[in-house]
Design a protein around this motif. Sequence first.
Motif, PDB file in Angstrom:
ATOM      1  N   ILE A 118     -76.011  -6.770 -56.297  1.00 11.07           N
ATOM      2  CA  ILE A 118     -75.904  -8.200 -56.558  1.00 11.07           C
ATOM      3  C   ILE A 118     -75.429  -8.933 -55.306  1.00 11.07           C
ATOM      4  O   ILE A 118     -75.918 -10.004 -54.962  1.00 11.07           O
ATOM      5  N   LYS A 163     -73.675 -13.728 -62.226  1.00 13.74           N
ATOM      6  CA  LYS A 163     -73.666 -14.133 -60.824  1.00 13.74           C
ATOM      7  C   LYS A 163     -74.883 -15.021 -60.585  1.00 13.74           C
ATOM      8  O   LYS A 163     -76.006 -14.654 -60.951  1.00 13.74           O
ATOM      9  N   ARG A 164     -74.647 -16.155 -59.974  1.00 15.04           N
ATOM     10  CA  ARG A 164     -75.724 -17.102 -59.703  1.00 15.04           C
ATOM     11  C   ARG A 164     -76.615 -16.558 -58.589  1.00 15.04           C
ATOM     12  O   ARG A 164     -76.126 -15.989 -57.620  1.00 15.04           O
ATOM     13  N   SER A 165     -77.909 -16.732 -58.752  1.00 17.00           N
ATOM     14  CA  SER A 165     -78.855 -16.365 -57.708  1.00 17.00           C
ATOM     15  C   SER A 165     -79.299 -17.642 -56.991  1.00 17.00           C
ATOM     16  O   SER A 165     -79.564 -18.654 -57.645  1.00 17.00           O
ATOM     17  N   PRO A 166     -79.437 -17.571 -55.674  1.00 19.65           N
ATOM     18  CA  PRO A 166     -79.861 -18.756 -54.924  1.00 19.65           C
ATOM     19  C   PRO A 166     -81.370 -18.975 -54.917  1.00 19.65           C
ATOM     20  O   PRO A 166     -81.848 -19.962 -54.351  1.00 19.65           O
ATOM     21  N   THR A 208     -85.642 -13.227 -57.043  1.00 19.51           N
ATOM     22  CA  THR A 208     -84.444 -12.422 -57.295  1.00 19.51           C
ATOM     23  C   THR A 208     -84.828 -10.995 -57.646  1.00 19.51           C
ATOM     24  O   THR A 208     -84.251 -10.033 -57.125  1.00 19.51           O
ATOM     25  N   THR A 267     -76.831 -12.423 -53.462  1.00 14.30           N
ATOM     26  CA  THR A 267     -76.022 -13.642 -53.399  1.00 14.30           C
ATOM     27  C   THR A 267     -75.518 -13.872 -51.993  1.00 14.30           C
ATOM     28  O   THR A 267     -75.154 -14.934 -51.614  1.00 14.30           O
ATOM     29  N   THR A 310     -67.618 -15.030 -63.996  1.00  8.95           N
ATOM     30  CA  THR A 310     -68.647 -15.749 -63.249  1.00  8.95           C
ATOM     31  C   THR A 310     -68.215 -15.891 -61.813  1.00  8.95           C
ATOM     32  O   THR A 310     -67.067 -15.662 -61.469  1.00  8.95           O
ATOM     33  N   ASP A 311     -69.164 -16.300 -60.961  1.00 11.43           N
ATOM     34  CA  ASP A 311     -68.817 -16.484 -59.564  1.00 11.43           C
ATOM     35  C   ASP A 311     -68.385 -17.915 -59.287  1.00 11.43           C
ATOM     36  O   ASP A 311     -68.203 -18.293 -58.158  1.00 11.43           O
ATOM     37  N   TRP A 318     -79.674 -16.776 -62.913  1.00 10.11           N
ATOM     38  CA  TRP A 318     -78.502 -15.903 -63.015  1.00 10.11           C
ATOM     39  C   TRP A 318     -78.918 -14.443 -63.011  1.00 10.11           C
ATOM     40  O   TRP A 318     -79.991 -14.089 -63.490  1.00 10.11           O
TER      41      TRP A 318
END
Length: 139
Positions: free
Chosen positions: A135, A21-24, A30, A139, A3-4, A105
Amino acid sequence: MTTDQKAGPAGVRTTSGVVHKRSPVTVAETVLRLTSAIRESGGMVYFVVDHSGEAQRAGAELRDTKVLGFGHPAIDVSTMTASPLTALDLPNRILVWSDDDGTVWMTYLKPAWLSKRHNLEPEQAEPLSAVDALIAQVT
């Protein structure tokens, strides 16, 4: 699970070979950003599967869940020539989804894991690592 940050998606079991990976931004945004990045890099978006939309049409509920399939035909063919069974994992796919807490995510198979799975030489595995650069643009 990679994970990030320290904690990964809420409500998910650890699975080997998987990156989160988390998306903002939202799931829809996304997917739009990934689609744009893929096309700008000369790649091709083969499909977007809207699992949550299909569930809703079937009268069921599912968290916002979409899968984006993409690649670059001229490059992917060299990988499939080297190892025909890579066609099981190509085109590359990114799961864009909301976890139990509503966090968005981007989840995908780790390129090194796929390379090892198919016994690829580094140059043959190149198409599998395209996902990391895409990705990073979101991010």
